[in-house]
Design a protein around this motif. Structure first.
Motif, PDB file in Angstrom:
ATOM      1  N   ALA A  85       0.835  -1.199   0.000  1.00 60.01           N
ATOM      2  CA  ALA A  85       0.000   0.000   0.000  1.00 60.01           C
ATOM      3  C   ALA A  85       0.872   1.252   0.000  1.00 60.01           C
ATOM      4  CB  ALA A  85      -0.929  -0.007   1.220  1.00 60.01           C
ATOM      5  N   GLY A  86       1.980   1.219   0.748  1.00 59.24           N
ATOM      6  CA  GLY A  86       2.894   2.360   0.756  1.00 59.24           C
ATOM      7  C   GLY A  86       3.509   2.598  -0.606  1.00 59.24           C
ATOM      8  N   LEU A  87       3.899   1.512  -1.291  1.00 57.06           N
ATOM      9  CA  LEU A  87       4.482   1.660  -2.625  1.00 57.06           C
ATOM     10  C   LEU A  87       3.444   2.196  -3.604  1.00 57.06           C
ATOM     11  CD1 LEU A  87       6.948   1.329  -4.388  1.00 57.06           C
ATOM     12  CD2 LEU A  87       6.309  -1.070  -4.766  1.00 57.06           C
ATOM     13  N   ALA A  88       2.199   1.737  -3.480  1.00 62.95           N
ATOM     14  CA  ALA A  88       1.136   2.233  -4.362  1.00 62.95           C
ATOM     15  C   ALA A  88       0.935   3.731  -4.173  1.00 62.95           C
ATOM     16  CB  ALA A  88      -0.161   1.475  -4.092  1.00 62.95           C
ATOM     17  N   ARG A  89       1.014   4.209  -2.948  1.00 66.78           N
ATOM     18  CA  ARG A  89       0.866   5.652  -2.707  1.00 66.78           C
ATOM     19  C   ARG A  89       2.034   6.425  -3.330  1.00 66.78           C
ATOM     20  NH1 ARG A  89      -1.195   3.745   2.328  1.00 66.78           N
ATOM     21  NH2 ARG A  89       0.878   3.830   3.268  1.00 66.78           N
ATOM     22  N   LEU A  90       3.238   5.880  -3.230  1.00 63.29           N
ATOM     23  CA  LEU A  90       4.400   6.554  -3.811  1.00 63.29           C
ATOM     24  C   LEU A  90       4.276   6.673  -5.328  1.00 63.29           C
ATOM     25  CD1 LEU A  90       7.355   4.894  -1.851  1.00 63.29           C
ATOM     26  CD2 LEU A  90       6.641   7.286  -1.714  1.00 63.29           C
ATOM     27  N   LEU A  91       3.811   5.615  -5.972  1.00 61.55           N
ATOM     28  CA  LEU A  91       3.785   5.561  -7.433  1.00 61.55           C
ATOM     29  C   LEU A  91       2.518   6.162  -8.026  1.00 61.55           C
ATOM     30  CD1 LEU A  91       5.216   1.959  -7.945  1.00 61.55           C
ATOM     31  CD2 LEU A  91       6.452   4.137  -8.041  1.00 61.55           C
ATOM     32  N   GLY A  92       1.439   6.093  -7.302  1.00 66.05           N
ATOM     33  CA  GLY A  92       0.169   6.607  -7.801  1.00 66.05           C
ATOM     34  C   GLY A  92      -0.518   5.613  -8.727  1.00 66.05           C
ATOM     35  N   PRO A  93      -1.811   5.791  -8.965  1.00 64.77           N
ATOM     36  CA  PRO A  93      -2.555   4.885  -9.850  1.00 64.77           C
ATOM     37  C   PRO A  93      -1.927   4.831 -11.239  1.00 64.77           C
ATOM     38  CG  PRO A  93      -4.049   6.325  -8.643  1.00 64.77           C
ATOM     39  CD  PRO A  93      -2.667   6.846  -8.389  1.00 64.77           C
ATOM     40  N   GLY A  94      -1.740   3.622 -11.743  1.00 63.67           N
ATOM     41  CA  GLY A  94      -1.140   3.431 -13.055  1.00 63.67           C
ATOM     42  C   GLY A  94       0.365   3.530 -13.073  1.00 63.67           C
ATOM     43  N   GLY A  95       0.990   3.769 -11.917  1.00 62.73           N
ATOM     44  CA  GLY A  95       2.442   3.876 -11.864  1.00 62.73           C
ATOM     45  C   GLY A  95       3.139   2.553 -12.102  1.00 62.73           C
ATOM     46  N   LEU A  96       4.366   2.623 -12.608  1.00 63.44           N
ATOM     47  CA  LEU A  96       5.149   1.422 -12.884  1.00 63.44           C
ATOM     48  C   LEU A  96       5.980   1.057 -11.667  1.00 63.44           C
ATOM     49  CD1 LEU A  96       6.261  -0.758 -14.837  1.00 63.44           C
ATOM     50  CD2 LEU A  96       8.050   0.882 -15.451  1.00 63.44           C
ATOM     51  N   ALA A  97       5.784  -0.159 -11.174  1.00 64.35           N
ATOM     52  CA  ALA A  97       6.605  -0.697 -10.089  1.00 64.35           C
ATOM     53  C   ALA A  97       7.682  -1.566 -10.715  1.00 64.35           C
ATOM     54  CB  ALA A  97       5.751  -1.507  -9.123  1.00 64.35           C
ATOM     55  N   ASP A  98       8.867  -1.001 -10.882  1.00 63.16           N
ATOM     56  CA  ASP A  98      10.011  -1.730 -11.446  1.00 63.16           C
ATOM     57  C   ASP A  98      10.711  -2.422 -10.285  1.00 63.16           C
ATOM     58  OD1 ASP A  98      12.330  -2.584 -12.665  1.00 63.16           O
ATOM     59  OD2 ASP A  98      12.616  -0.755 -13.823  1.00 63.16           O
ATOM     60  N   MET A  99      10.469  -3.737 -10.147  1.00 67.85           N
ATOM     61  CA  MET A  99      10.907  -4.466  -8.964  1.00 67.85           C
ATOM     62  C   MET A  99      12.296  -5.065  -9.104  1.00 67.85           C
ATOM     63  SD  MET A  99       8.395  -3.680  -7.163  1.00 67.85           S
ATOM     64  CE  MET A  99       8.997  -4.455  -5.684  1.00 67.85           C
ATOM     65  N   PHE A 100      12.962  -4.778 -10.214  1.00 69.81           N
ATOM     66  CA  PHE A 100      14.353  -5.190 -10.409  1.00 69.81           C
ATOM     67  C   PHE A 100      14.500  -6.680 -10.144  1.00 69.81           C
ATOM     68  CE2 PHE A 100      19.045  -4.459  -9.751  1.00 69.81           C
ATOM     69  CZ  PHE A 100      19.272  -3.970 -11.012  1.00 69.81           C
ATOM     70  N   SER A 101      15.115  -7.081  -9.030  1.00 72.00           N
ATOM     71  CA  SER A 101      15.301  -8.509  -8.759  1.00 72.00           C
ATOM     72  C   SER A 101      14.589  -8.934  -7.483  1.00 72.00           C
ATOM     73  CB  SER A 101      16.792  -8.834  -8.660  1.00 72.00           C
ATOM     74  OG  SER A 101      17.004 -10.232  -8.688  1.00 72.00           O
ATOM     75  N   CYS A 102      13.479  -8.286  -7.177  1.00 71.22           N
ATOM     76  CA  CYS A 102      12.711  -8.590  -5.971  1.00 71.22           C
ATOM     77  C   CYS A 102      11.894  -9.861  -6.179  1.00 71.22           C
ATOM     78  CB  CYS A 102      11.783  -7.428  -5.644  1.00 71.22           C
ATOM     79  SG  CYS A 102      10.665  -7.736  -4.265  1.00 71.22           S
ATOM     80  N   PRO A 103      12.057 -10.866  -5.305  1.00 66.21           N
ATOM     81  CA  PRO A 103      11.319 -12.121  -5.506  1.00 66.21           C
ATOM     82  C   PRO A 103       9.880 -12.077  -5.019  1.00 66.21           C
ATOM     83  CG  PRO A 103      12.713 -12.307  -3.571  1.00 66.21           C
ATOM     84  CD  PRO A 103      12.992 -10.946  -4.176  1.00 66.21           C
ATOM     85  N   ALA A 104       9.512 -11.073  -4.217  1.00 73.06           N
ATOM     86  CA  ALA A 104       8.176 -11.028  -3.637  1.00 73.06           C
ATOM     87  C   ALA A 104       7.138 -10.708  -4.700  1.00 73.06           C
ATOM     88  CB  ALA A 104       8.127  -9.982  -2.523  1.00 73.06           C
ATOM     89  N   ALA A 105       5.976 -11.335  -4.577  1.00 73.48           N
ATOM     90  CA  ALA A 105       4.881 -11.111  -5.522  1.00 73.48           C
ATOM     91  C   ALA A 105       3.994  -9.983  -5.020  1.00 73.48           C
ATOM     92  CB  ALA A 105       4.066 -12.382  -5.690  1.00 73.48           C
ATOM     93  N   PRO A 106       3.659  -9.019  -5.881  1.00 71.98           N
ATOM     94  CA  PRO A 106       2.768  -7.927  -5.472  1.00 71.98           C
ATOM     95  C   PRO A 106       1.330  -8.429  -5.370  1.00 71.98           C
ATOM     96  CG  PRO A 106       3.255  -7.757  -7.787  1.00 71.98           C
ATOM     97  CD  PRO A 106       4.088  -8.896  -7.277  1.00 71.98           C
ATOM     98  N   PRO A 107       0.404  -7.589  -4.926  1.00 70.01           N
ATOM     99  CA  PRO A 107      -1.015  -7.988  -4.867  1.00 70.01           C
ATOM    100  C   PRO A 107      -1.517  -8.457  -6.229  1.00 70.01           C
ATOM    101  CG  PRO A 107      -0.671  -5.960  -3.641  1.00 70.01           C
ATOM    102  CD  PRO A 107       0.628  -6.249  -4.342  1.00 70.01           C
ATOM    103  N   ALA A 108      -2.522  -9.307  -6.203  1.00 70.21           N
ATOM    104  CA  ALA A 108      -3.020  -9.953  -7.419  1.00 70.21           C
ATOM    105  C   ALA A 108      -3.568  -8.964  -8.439  1.00 70.21           C
ATOM    106  CB  ALA A 108      -4.094 -10.976  -7.044  1.00 70.21           C
TER     107      ALA A 108
END
Length: 236
Positions: free
Chosen positions: A42-65
């Motif tokens: 939820a914090g990352l979604a607020r930082l990026l805003g609706p429609g924002g790109l979450a570039d997770m690089f090499s993060c193994p965690a899965a975001p919300p569905a």
């Protein structure tokens, strides 16, 4: 990347709780803890805003569905062994590795430092060559070097992620009409030597399908450290 945001790039970092990302135009990379909870996403979604790109690089965690997958790319992280700077002075992405750069002056090509005034040309070169994410503030992440031909910027490379003791080399690109002159190898070698001289180790990332780039980096002394996966998601 998290240590870069907390350290060398703190001035370009944005945080919401345990979620972090770079300032707009600097880099698209995002970070959450290794085991994130719903509050982190939820914090990352607020930082990026609706429609924002979450570039997770090499993060193994899965975001919300409900976060839409945008890309998944297999890649490599490559590093230079300590003290191995002897082979970093020749080569390019176009089969020119192993040959000295073609001279464009009495003493050969001149490497120049790039800054804010060069950003329009840097963005133009990126548009031609697509070396990876690069925005109008990316040059603030570290030193960027270029080669000019007749005053026109035809090749560049620079520093990106900077965790303690390490510096990533990135945005390596050469304009189509200037390939075959060894500029890519010249710039990577110059950056690697500078990084090593200040007591850090150079590393870089490359997508697995870019066999030419991998071959060049191997000829310049870089070796595989780890397999990585680059993933991007769209915030709903």
């Amino acid at each position: 990347m998290r240590t870069s945001l907390r350290g060398n790039h703190a001035a370009l970092a944005r945080w919401d709780g345990r979620a972090g990302t770079y300032a707009p135009g600097a880099a698209t990379f995002c970070t959450v803890p290794a085991v994130p909870d719903p509050a982190d996403w939820a914090g990352l979604a607020r930082l990026l805003g609706p429609g924002g790109l979450a570039d997770m690089f090499s993060c193994p965690a899965a975001p919300p569905a409900d976060w839409e997958p945008v890309f998944t790319l297999e890649g490599r992280q490559m590093v230079r062994p300590d003290g191995d700077i002897g082979r970093a002075s020749a080569g390019g992405f176009d089969g020119s590795a192993g040959r000295p750069p073609v001279p464009d002056g009495p003493e050969g090509p001149r490497v120049v430092e790039l800054g804010a005034a060069d950003v329009p040309e840097m963005l133009g070169l990126v548009a031609l060559t697509a070396p990876g994410p690069f925005g109008p503030r990316t040059h603030r992440l570290g030193t960027y070097l270029g080669v000019r031909d007749g005053g026109r910027l035809v090749a560049m490379a620079g520093e990106r992620l900077r965790p303690p003791g390490w510096t990533e080399i990135s945005a390596v690109c050469t304009a189509p009409g200037a390939r075959g002159r060894g500029y890519a190898g010249l710039l990577v070698g110059t950056l690697a030597a500078r990084i090593t001289a200040r007591g850090e180790r150079p590393f870089l990332h490359v997508v697995e399908e870019n066999a030419a780039a991998i071959a060049l980096y191997e000829r310049l002394g870089f070796a595989l450290r780890a397999r990585v996966v680059f993933r991007g998601f769209r915030v709903p």
